[in-house]
Write a protein that holds these residues in place. Structure first.
Motif, PDB file in Angstrom:
ATOM      1  N   VAL A   4       0.853  -1.183   0.000  1.00 30.85           N
ATOM      2  CA  VAL A   4       0.000   0.000   0.000  1.00 30.85           C
ATOM      3  C   VAL A   4       0.894   1.239   0.000  1.00 30.85           C
ATOM      4  N   LEU A   5       0.610   2.166  -0.917  1.00 30.34           N
ATOM      5  CA  LEU A   5       1.329   3.433  -0.974  1.00 30.34           C
ATOM      6  C   LEU A   5       0.378   4.534  -0.526  1.00 30.34           C
ATOM      7  N   LEU A   6       0.714   5.198   0.570  1.00 28.45           N
ATOM      8  CA  LEU A   6      -0.085   6.312   1.065  1.00 28.45           C
ATOM      9  C   LEU A   6       0.484   7.609   0.504  1.00 28.45           C
ATOM     10  N   VAL A   7      -0.394   8.467   0.002  1.00 27.92           N
ATOM     11  CA  VAL A   7       0.002   9.783  -0.494  1.00 27.92           C
ATOM     12  C   VAL A   7      -0.827  10.815   0.272  1.00 27.92           C
ATOM     13  N   PHE A  36      -2.362  11.529  12.126  1.00 33.05           N
ATOM     14  CA  PHE A  36      -3.345  10.515  11.746  1.00 33.05           C
ATOM     15  C   PHE A  36      -2.793   9.613  10.640  1.00 33.05           C
ATOM     16  N   PHE A  37      -2.154  10.207   9.645  1.00 31.05           N
ATOM     17  CA  PHE A  37      -1.625   9.427   8.530  1.00 31.05           C
ATOM     18  C   PHE A  37      -0.501   8.503   8.992  1.00 31.05           C
ATOM     19  N   GLU A  38       0.331   8.985   9.906  1.00 32.24           N
ATOM     20  CA  GLU A  38       1.413   8.162  10.438  1.00 32.24           C
ATOM     21  C   GLU A  38       0.847   6.986  11.237  1.00 32.24           C
ATOM     22  N   GLU A  39      -0.184   7.247  12.028  1.00 31.19           N
ATOM     23  CA  GLU A  39      -0.803   6.182  12.819  1.00 31.19           C
ATOM     24  C   GLU A  39      -1.472   5.145  11.917  1.00 31.19           C
ATOM     25  N   GLN A  40      -2.104   5.581  10.845  1.00 36.79           N
ATOM     26  CA  GLN A  40      -2.737   4.653   9.913  1.00 36.79           C
ATOM     27  C   GLN A  40      -1.695   3.777   9.221  1.00 36.79           C
ATOM     28  N   ALA A  41      -0.572   4.360   8.847  1.00 35.87           N
ATOM     29  CA  ALA A  41       0.500   3.595   8.216  1.00 35.87           C
ATOM     30  C   ALA A  41       1.044   2.532   9.175  1.00 35.87           C
ATOM     31  N   ARG A  42       1.216   2.902  10.440  1.00 35.08           N
ATOM     32  CA  ARG A  42       1.694   1.939  11.438  1.00 35.08           C
ATOM     33  C   ARG A  42       0.683   0.816  11.659  1.00 35.08           C
ATOM     34  N   ALA A  43      -0.599   1.157  11.682  1.00 33.61           N
ATOM     35  CA  ALA A  43      -1.637   0.147  11.882  1.00 33.61           C
ATOM     36  C   ALA A  43      -1.677  -0.830  10.710  1.00 33.61           C
ATOM     37  N   LEU A  44      -1.547  -0.321   9.501  1.00 33.96           N
ATOM     38  CA  LEU A  44      -1.510  -1.208   8.330  1.00 33.96           C
ATOM     39  C   LEU A  44      -0.290  -2.114   8.396  1.00 33.96           C
ATOM     40  N   ARG A  45       0.848  -1.564   8.788  1.00 34.95           N
ATOM     41  CA  ARG A  45       2.077  -2.354   8.893  1.00 34.95           C
ATOM     42  C   ARG A  45       1.935  -3.427   9.967  1.00 34.95           C
ATOM     43  N   SER A  77      -0.675  -4.962  10.767  1.00 34.37           N
ATOM     44  CA  SER A  77      -1.555  -6.031  10.294  1.00 34.37           C
ATOM     45  C   SER A  77      -0.909  -6.855   9.184  1.00 34.37           C
ATOM     46  N   GLY A  78       0.376  -6.600   8.902  1.00 33.77           N
ATOM     47  CA  GLY A  78       1.107  -7.435   7.957  1.00 33.77           C
ATOM     48  C   GLY A  78       1.171  -6.914   6.542  1.00 33.77           C
ATOM     49  N   ILE A  79       0.710  -5.710   6.306  1.00 38.89           N
ATOM     50  CA  ILE A  79       0.723  -5.124   4.965  1.00 38.89           C
ATOM     51  C   ILE A  79       1.980  -4.286   4.806  1.00 38.89           C
ATOM     52  N   GLN A  80       2.643  -4.403   3.663  1.00 37.85           N
ATOM     53  CA  GLN A  80       3.815  -3.590   3.387  1.00 37.85           C
ATOM     54  C   GLN A  80       3.334  -2.191   3.018  1.00 37.85           C
ATOM     55  N   VAL A  81       3.864  -1.180   3.702  1.00 33.29           N
ATOM     56  CA  VAL A  81       3.367   0.191   3.548  1.00 33.29           C
ATOM     57  C   VAL A  81       4.509   1.127   3.188  1.00 33.29           C
ATOM     58  N   VAL A 133       7.800   1.288   8.248  1.00 35.73           N
ATOM     59  CA  VAL A 133       7.124   2.021   7.175  1.00 35.73           C
ATOM     60  C   VAL A 133       8.166   2.889   6.476  1.00 35.73           C
ATOM     61  N   ARG A 134       8.325   2.690   5.182  1.00 33.25           N
ATOM     62  CA  ARG A 134       9.279   3.482   4.419  1.00 33.25           C
ATOM     63  C   ARG A 134       8.623   4.800   4.029  1.00 33.25           C
TER      64      ARG A 134
END
Length: 80
Positions: free
Chosen positions: A3-6, A21-30, A32-36, A67-68
């Motif tokens: 997943v690429l967040l912009v 909020f965006f940083e927290e969402q990226a961490r939550a996705l990561r 759950s096992g998703i590459q972010v 998260v990169r």
């Protein structure tokens, strides 16, 4: 899955609490096992640059909690 967040904004060197909020969402996705990855283009006001007496603009690459993050900070011109 990758997943690429912009986001419209992201925590940066001038404001660490900006749009966390965006940083927290990226961490939550990561978590759950998703590459972010995050690609953030961040305008920095000239007032912030002047007040902090430093010029920290350009491309910055980092990894935070798996998260990169690619940040591009640029000076924003005032509205006329």
């Amino acid at each position: 899955m990758h997943v690429l967040l912009v986001p419209i904004n992201y925590p940066n060197s001038y404001n660490r609490q900006s749009h966390v909020f965006f940083e927290e969402q990226a961490r939550a996705l990561r978590a759950s096992g998703i590459q972010v990855g995050v690609l953030a283009v961040i305008p920095i006001s000239l007032q912030n640059i002047w007040n902090q007496r430093r010029l920290d603009i350009g491309l910055d690459e980092s990894e935070n909690h798996g998260v990169r993050v690619f940040r591009y900070q640029f000076p924003a011109l005032p509205k006329m």
